[in-house]
Motif scaffolding. Structure first.
Motif, PDB file in Angstrom:
ATOM      1  N   GLN A  30       0.833  -1.208   0.000  1.00  0.00           N
ATOM      2  CA  GLN A  30       0.000   0.000   0.000  1.00  0.00           C
ATOM      3  C   GLN A  30       0.870   1.262   0.000  1.00  0.00           C
ATOM      4  O   GLN A  30       0.567   2.238  -0.696  1.00  0.00           O
ATOM      5  CB  GLN A  30      -0.922  -0.005   1.218  1.00  0.00           C
ATOM      6  N   VAL A  33       2.384   1.763  -3.470  1.00  0.00           N
ATOM      7  CA  VAL A  33       1.374   2.290  -4.397  1.00  0.00           C
ATOM      8  C   VAL A  33       1.160   3.783  -4.149  1.00  0.00           C
ATOM      9  O   VAL A  33       1.016   4.564  -5.099  1.00  0.00           O
ATOM     10  CB  VAL A  33       0.053   1.506  -4.257  1.00  0.00           C
ATOM     11  N   ARG A  69      -2.785  -4.575  -6.582  1.00  0.00           N
ATOM     12  CA  ARG A  69      -2.715  -3.113  -6.498  1.00  0.00           C
ATOM     13  C   ARG A  69      -1.424  -2.580  -7.114  1.00  0.00           C
ATOM     14  O   ARG A  69      -1.433  -1.551  -7.795  1.00  0.00           O
ATOM     15  CB  ARG A  69      -2.855  -2.672  -5.044  1.00  0.00           C
ATOM     16  N   LYS A  73      -1.374  -0.404 -10.550  1.00  0.00           N
ATOM     17  CA  LYS A  73      -0.833   0.956 -10.547  1.00  0.00           C
ATOM     18  C   LYS A  73       0.261   1.102 -11.595  1.00  0.00           C
ATOM     19  O   LYS A  73       0.338   2.128 -12.291  1.00  0.00           O
ATOM     20  CB  LYS A  73      -0.293   1.306  -9.159  1.00  0.00           C
TER      21      LYS A  73
END
Length: 251
Positions: A30, A33, A69, A73
């Protein structure tokens, strides 16, 4: 490449997503990203210098589960027109053409040379370079041989991935049981390698990952060795603005 005014070239390495477990890796994914979202605002190009994943193997019809993710991205940024370059590391050295076909991201298995705004760069992951580490160098030759990949592909993905994760977590660097310390210029293999490369050709910056220690070390006249650190302990990355190279920390 000539860098557009107010644009930057970004470098990052050694995220090791998936280690030591997918659950513990997820917050780091996370954060990475979020960094990609930040740098895409002024990125001329993004260089990822290997070990993005703690293990990666491409079967003919299967790739490792997870990392949606991060991959999404990267696809978004690449589709926006920003070039991304990927260099395989020792943990994802079995990467094949998935990134090239699905994300339009070129994949390199060895060092590459670039010139940005008249500054010359030698860029790579850094594993197996310099003197010493002969055991790993022999092992890498075995692992990268086509027969080794063909043989491993016969393992069912559930078995192959579980085995690879088990062996990778045994690496104390990734499990967090070992502190990485600077060994001094005379003992850092990548610094010695950089100095040797400069004997035959000049580079302004020799940029690598692998060592997990963020550092910029002068290695010659107008020449610097750069190690990008990692996204396990340091969350550091490199930025080149057309004139100077800096290491920064993503908070």
């Amino acid at each position: 490449m000539q860098i557009t005014p107010n644009k930057r070239i970004y470098f990052a390495s050694d995220q090791h997503f998936g280690a030591p477990t997918p659950e513990l890796s997820f917050p780091r994914e996370q954060k990475f990203v979020a960094w990609l979202d930040e740098v895409k605002k002024d990125a001329e190009a993004i260089f990822l210098l290997g070990d993005l994943f703690d293990f990666w193997f491409e079967y003919k019809t299967v790739v490792p589960k997870g990392f949606v993710r991060v991959l999404g991205k990267l696809a978004e940024i690449r589709d926006s027109g920003i070039p991304i370059y990927f260099f395989v590391g020792n943990h994802d050295l079995w990467m094949d053409d998935y990134f090239e076909k699905e994300l339009n991201i070129p994949v390199y298995h060895d060092n590459q040379e670039y010139t940005f705004n008249g500054k010359t760069f030698l860029i790579g992951h850094g594993d197996g370079k310099g003197p010493g580490d002969k055991g790993y160098k022999r092992m890498k030759k075995v692992f990268t041989h086509p027969f080794s990949k063909w043989l491993y592909r016969w393992l069912h993905p559930d078995i192959g991935m579980k085995l690879a994760q088990y062996l990778s977590v045994k690496n104390k660097l990734i499990s967090g049981d070992e502190d990485v310390k600077f060994l001094g210029e005379e003992n850092e293999w990548l610094i010695l390698y950089s100095k040797r490369k400069l004997e035959t050709k000049h580079y302004n910056y020799l940029v690598f990952g692998h060592r997990h220690l963020p550092m910029i070390v002068p290695v010659g006249e107008k020449a610097e060795y750069v190690n990008l650190g990692d996204w396990i302990s340091y969350f550091t990355y490199g930025v080149f603005d057309g004139e100077t190279f800096e290491l920064k920390k993503f908070e």
